[in-house]
Design a protein around this motif. Structure first.
Motif, PDB file in Angstrom:
ATOM      1  N   GLU A 281       0.504  -0.938   0.418  1.00 52.93           N
ATOM      2  CA  GLU A 281       0.010   0.234   0.342  1.00 52.93           C
ATOM      3  C   GLU A 281       0.609   0.645   0.098  1.00 52.93           C
ATOM      4  OE1 GLU A 281      -3.679   1.948   2.505  1.00 52.93           O
ATOM      5  OE2 GLU A 281      -2.582   0.339   3.088  1.00 52.93           O
ATOM      6  N   ALA A 282       2.022   0.969   0.961  1.00 55.07           N
ATOM      7  CA  ALA A 282       2.630   2.070   0.756  1.00 55.07           C
ATOM      8  C   ALA A 282       3.815   2.418  -0.386  1.00 55.07           C
ATOM      9  CB  ALA A 282       4.113   2.282   1.761  1.00 55.07           C
ATOM     10  N   LEU A 283       3.490   1.282  -1.539  1.00 59.53           N
ATOM     11  CA  LEU A 283       4.671   1.909  -2.740  1.00 59.53           C
ATOM     12  C   LEU A 283       3.541   2.130  -3.001  1.00 59.53           C
ATOM     13  CD1 LEU A 283       6.659  -1.986  -2.603  1.00 59.53           C
ATOM     14  CD2 LEU A 283       7.483   1.055  -2.712  1.00 59.53           C
ATOM     15  N   ASN A 284       2.160   1.351  -3.398  1.00 59.45           N
ATOM     16  CA  ASN A 284       0.753   1.939  -4.118  1.00 59.45           C
ATOM     17  C   ASN A 284       0.839   3.532  -4.298  1.00 59.45           C
ATOM     18  OD1 ASN A 284      -1.048   1.480  -6.740  1.00 59.45           O
ATOM     19  ND2 ASN A 284      -2.491   1.403  -5.035  1.00 59.45           N
ATOM     20  N   ARG A 285       0.822   3.782  -3.128  1.00 56.81           N
ATOM     21  CA  ARG A 285       0.223   5.143  -2.945  1.00 56.81           C
ATOM     22  C   ARG A 285       1.303   6.520  -3.941  1.00 56.81           C
ATOM     23  NH1 ARG A 285      -3.440   6.826   1.984  1.00 56.81           N
ATOM     24  NH2 ARG A 285      -4.401   5.079   1.893  1.00 56.81           N
ATOM     25  N   GLU A 286       2.411   5.679  -3.285  1.00 57.29           N
ATOM     26  CA  GLU A 286       3.772   6.798  -3.353  1.00 57.29           C
ATOM     27  C   GLU A 286       3.893   6.662  -5.234  1.00 57.29           C
ATOM     28  OE1 GLU A 286       7.048   9.732  -3.450  1.00 57.29           O
ATOM     29  OE2 GLU A 286       5.462   8.672  -1.605  1.00 57.29           O
ATOM     30  N   ILE A 287       3.174   5.862  -5.664  1.00 58.02           N
ATOM     31  CA  ILE A 287       3.978   5.553  -7.432  1.00 58.02           C
ATOM     32  C   ILE A 287       2.875   6.833  -7.858  1.00 58.02           C
ATOM     33  CG2 ILE A 287       3.508   3.951  -9.434  1.00 58.02           C
ATOM     34  CD1 ILE A 287       5.453   2.022  -7.705  1.00 58.02           C
ATOM     35  N   ARG A 288       1.419   6.441  -7.455  1.00 61.69           N
ATOM     36  CA  ARG A 288       0.094   7.017  -7.952  1.00 61.69           C
ATOM     37  C   ARG A 288       0.042   8.550  -7.600  1.00 61.69           C
ATOM     38  NH1 ARG A 288      -3.904   3.730  -9.713  1.00 61.69           N
ATOM     39  NH2 ARG A 288      -3.645   1.225  -9.339  1.00 61.69           N
ATOM     40  N   ARG A 289       1.083   9.077  -6.958  1.00 57.90           N
ATOM     41  CA  ARG A 289       1.249  10.275  -6.978  1.00 57.90           C
ATOM     42  C   ARG A 289       1.698  11.209  -8.366  1.00 57.90           C
ATOM     43  NH1 ARG A 289       3.900  11.676  -1.022  1.00 57.90           N
ATOM     44  NH2 ARG A 289       2.459  10.623   0.078  1.00 57.90           N
TER      45      ARG A 289
END
Length: 289
Positions: A281-289
Motif C-alpha cells: 500500500e505504501a509503494l502504491n500510494r507513492e507511485i500514484r502521486r
C-alpha cells in the motif's frame, strides 16, 4: 569595481535538496516502516531458526499437547510431542524459501512472455491465450492438478505459485508497455532515430515497471496463502517437514483442548500478510502521486 560570487552551498544542504527515490520515500512512511518491521521480524525469526530453536523440529518427546510455558518448550508441544517453537521457526524458514523462489520465478516468466507479446501481434495473441488458459484454473484446482502429476513436495508448491503469478505479471507489464508506447516521448524518440529495441529498454520499460514492484509485494502475500492452503489440504510439503500451513492443519482436531497449538502459525501468518500488505500500500500510494 569588484564582484562578489555567491558562496557555494554546504554539502549537507545539497544532500538535503537531493530528491529521494520514490521507493525509499514510500518505505519511510508510517505504513512502510510498520510493514517492513513486521516482515523483518518474521524473516529474522526464520533465518535464525537454527539458533533460536531449542529442539530439532521433528524430534518427539513424551509430552504431548504440553501447554505454553512448559520447561524446555516455551510454546508447548504438538500432538506427537514435538516442540512447537521449533516447528514454528522452521515452518517460517520453509515458507520463506518457497515464496522467495516461486514469486520471482513467476514474475520473470510473466515479464518475458509480456516482452514476447510486445514484439509481434501474432505472439501477442498466443501469449494472451496462454494467460487465459492458466487463469481458467483457480489456484487450488491448479494445485491439485500439479500435485496429481508430480506428487506432494516442495517443488510442486513452487511450480503452482509460479504458474499462478505468470499471467498476473505478464498482463500487468503488457498493459504498461501498451500505455507507454502511446506517449509523446516515445514518438519523439522514434522520430529522433532511436531503434525499437532502444526505445523499449531505455524509455518504455523503466516507466512501465513501477506497478510490478507493488505487485511483487501483493504476490508474496498471495503466495503465503496458497502455500498455507496446499499444506493445510495435505498436498504441499511432505511431512514431517514443518510449514505454517501444516502446523495449522495438525492443530485443527485439538483446538478445544489446546488452542495454543494453532496460535503460533496464525499470529505469524497474520503478521507476515499484514506487513506485506502495508508495504504494498505504501509503494502504491507513492507511485500514484
Amino acid at each position: 569595481m569588484t564582484s562578489t560570487l555567491p558562496a557555494p552551498a554546504a554539502t549537507g544542504e545539497k544532500a538535503a535538496r537531493r530528491p529521494r527515490h520514490p521507493y525509499l520515500t514510500a518505505l519511510a512512511t508510517a505504513r512502510g516502516r510498520t510493514g517492513l518491521a513486521l516482515v523483518g521480524l518474521v524473516v529474522l525469526a526464520g533465518l535464525l531458526a537454527p539458533l533460536l530453536a531449542g529442539h530439532p523440529p521433528t524430534d518427539q518427546s513424551g509430552l504431548t499437547l504440553a501447554p505454553v510455558g512448559t520447561p524446555g518448550h516455551p510454546l508447548g508441544t504438538d500432538d506427537l510431542g514435538r516442540d512447537l517453537l521449533s516447528r514454528l521457526l522452521y515452518g517460517i524458514r520453509a515458507d520463506l524459501g518457497i515464496i522467495a523462489a516461486a514469486v520471482p520465478l513467476g514474475a520473470a516468466l510473466g515479464c518475458l512472455l509480456a516482452l514476447a507479446a510486445a514484439a509481434h501481434p501474432a505472439a501477442d495473441t498466443a501469449v494472451q491465450r496462454l494467460f487465459d488458459l492458466i487463469l481458467a484454473f483457480p489456484g487450488l484446482i491448479l494445485a491439485l492438478a500439479v500435485t496429481a502429476a508430480l506428487g506432494p513436495g516442495r517443488l510442486p508448491v513452487v511450480l503452482v505459485i509460479a504458474l499462478a503469478e505468470i499471467p498476473v505479471f505478464g498482463r500487468l507489464l503488457r498493459t504498461g508497455i501498451l500505455a507507454q508506447r502511446g506517449r509523446e516521448y516515445v514518438t519523439a524518440a522514434r522520430v529522433g532515430g532511436s531503434s525499437g529495441r532502444r526505445i523499449l529498454t531505455r524509455h518504455v520499460l523503466p516507466n512501465a515497471a513501477d506497478p510490478l514492484v507493488v505487485q511483487i509485494a501483493v504476490s508474496l502475500t498471495v503466495a503465503v496463502f496458497l502455500e498455507g492452503a496446499m499444506s493445510f489440504l495435505g498436498v504441499g510439503v511432505r511431512p514431517p517437514e514443518p510449514t505454517l500451513g501444516a502446523v495449522l492443519s495438525q492443530s485443527m482436531p485439538h483446538l478445544a483442548q489446546a488452542p495454543h497449538f494453532a496460535a503460533g502459525p496464525l499470529v505469524t501468518v497474520t503478521a507476515l500478510v499484514l506487513g506485506l500488505s502495508l508495504v504494498a500500500e505504501a509503494l502504491n500510494r507513492e507511485i500514484r502521486r
